[in-house]
Design a protein around this motif. Structure first.
Motif, mmCIF file in Angstrom:
data_model
loop_
_atom_site.group_PDB
_atom_site.id
_atom_site.type_symbol
_atom_site.label_atom_id
_atom_site.label_comp_id
_atom_site.label_asym_id
_atom_site.label_seq_id
_atom_site.Cartn_x
_atom_site.Cartn_y
_atom_site.Cartn_z
ATOM 1 N N GLY A 297 -5.756 0.625 5.562
ATOM 2 C CA GLY A 297 -6.306 -0.546 6.459
ATOM 3 C C GLY A 297 -6.478 -1.355 6.413
ATOM 4 N N ALA B 243 -8.829 9.182 6.281
ATOM 5 C CA ALA B 243 -10.085 7.665 5.915
ATOM 6 C C ALA B 243 -8.516 7.492 6.674
ATOM 7 C CB ALA B 243 -9.062 7.535 4.939
ATOM 8 N N LEU C 144 -11.141 3.958 8.469
ATOM 9 C CA LEU C 144 -11.075 2.531 8.121
ATOM 10 C C LEU C 144 -10.295 0.950 8.726
ATOM 11 C CD1 LEU C 144 -9.376 3.444 4.468
ATOM 12 C CD2 LEU C 144 -11.804 2.493 5.427
ATOM 13 N N VAL D 279 -7.430 1.899 0.951
ATOM 14 C CA VAL D 279 -8.202 1.033 1.924
ATOM 15 C C VAL D 279 -6.822 0.102 1.633
ATOM 16 C CG1 VAL D 279 -9.590 -0.307 1.174
ATOM 17 C CG2 VAL D 279 -10.471 1.492 0.240
ATOM 18 N N VAL E 29 -6.517 5.564 -3.841
ATOM 19 C CA VAL E 29 -7.911 5.074 -3.045
ATOM 20 C C VAL E 29 -7.319 3.513 -2.949
ATOM 21 C CG1 VAL E 29 -10.014 4.426 -3.163
ATOM 22 C CG2 VAL E 29 -9.621 6.702 -4.104
ATOM 23 N N SER F 291 1.028 -1.028 -0.029
ATOM 24 C CA SER F 291 0.176 0.087 0.512
ATOM 25 C C SER F 291 0.730 1.210 -0.483
ATOM 26 C CB SER F 291 -0.901 -0.637 1.632
ATOM 27 O OG SER F 291 -0.776 0.582 2.478
#
Length: 242
Positions: free
Chosen positions: A131, A194, A198, A128, A124, A36
């Motif tokens: 998370g 976020a 998340l 995500v 994005v 990520s």
């Protein structure tokens, strides 16, 4: 005689399988966290504060992002000594595995075009995935990440709230990274807003369910199970991912 027609599973067998599952979850989570980070870097829209610092160091040293990530994690871990924090398997693994996964991912994922139609979806996906990776590697409870331990150690030594200590650390790191040439942008803001919600979702998803029976209340502590994510403590504070 058992109605199932076969011997019951020995407690040590169940414990061995549980440990194996936790180890797999830890290392998959750490590897995906590195992936990520690399995808966020490829998106080129701004990094999380610690990654801004690492990228700034990369610009001045010529080292790879993964190597700098490992080096920064190791240096942060040294700060645990005066804070009297104790590392675990997950702590040491965090330092090494995330950095290796970053360089491996950057080696196979080429730089993306300048079009926002590619970079925004990539951002994005990266956030995500971060998370999800956070939920995966924290719930096995093999020890806090280097930065998380620094945060909790300073909280204990100074008496300041976890939120205040975390904010001070990340602002300091962000300013230092920006001064070194690290990338700050909309991605930095998206990550900051976020990642907490998340991570909380995935902590609930990957954590072991709470046991309702009163006699089992102490079992979660003994086995390393994650407390119910809806408890007041877990809902107020989400650990720093790394």
């Amino acid at each position: 005689m058992s109605g199932t027609g076969g011997p019951s599973e020995a407690p040590e067998d169940r414990g061995g399988r549980r440990l194996g599952r936790r180890l797999v979850q830890l290392y998959v989570g750490l590897a995906l966290y590195g992936v990520s980070l690399a995808l966020n870097l490829r998106a080129g829209l701004g990094l999380s504060p610690w990654d801004v610092l690492s990228q700034g160091i990369v610009r001045h040293t010529g080292l790879t992002m993964g190597t700098v990530t490992i080096a920064v994690g190791a240096l942060v871990l040294l700060l645990w000594i005066p804070l009297r924090q104790r590392p675990g398997l997950g702590t040491v693994s965090n330092v090494v595995v995330v950095g290796l996964a970053v360089d491996a991912t950057l080696a196979v994922v080429p730089p993306v075009p300048g079009s926002l139609w590619v970079r925004v979806p990539l951002l994005v996906v990266a956030v995500v995935l971060c998370g999800a990776a956070t939920g995966l590697y924290i719930t096995p409870r093999f020890g806090a990440g280097p930065r998380d331990g620094l945060m909790t150690g300073l909280h204990q030594r100074t008496g300041r709230s976890v939120r205040a200590v975390r904010t001070a650390i990340e602002l300091t790191v962000l300013v230092a990274g920006f001064a070194l040439g690290g990338s700050v942008g909309v991605g930095t803001v998206v990550f900051a807003l976020a990642i907490g919600p998340l991570a909380q979702v995935f902590l609930r998803l990957f954590g072991e369910p709470a046991r309702p029976a009163p006699e089992d209340k102490g079992a979660s502590h003994a086995t390393g199970a994650l407390p119910d994510a809806s408890s007041p403590t877990s809902s107020r504070e989400v650990p720093d991912p790394v």
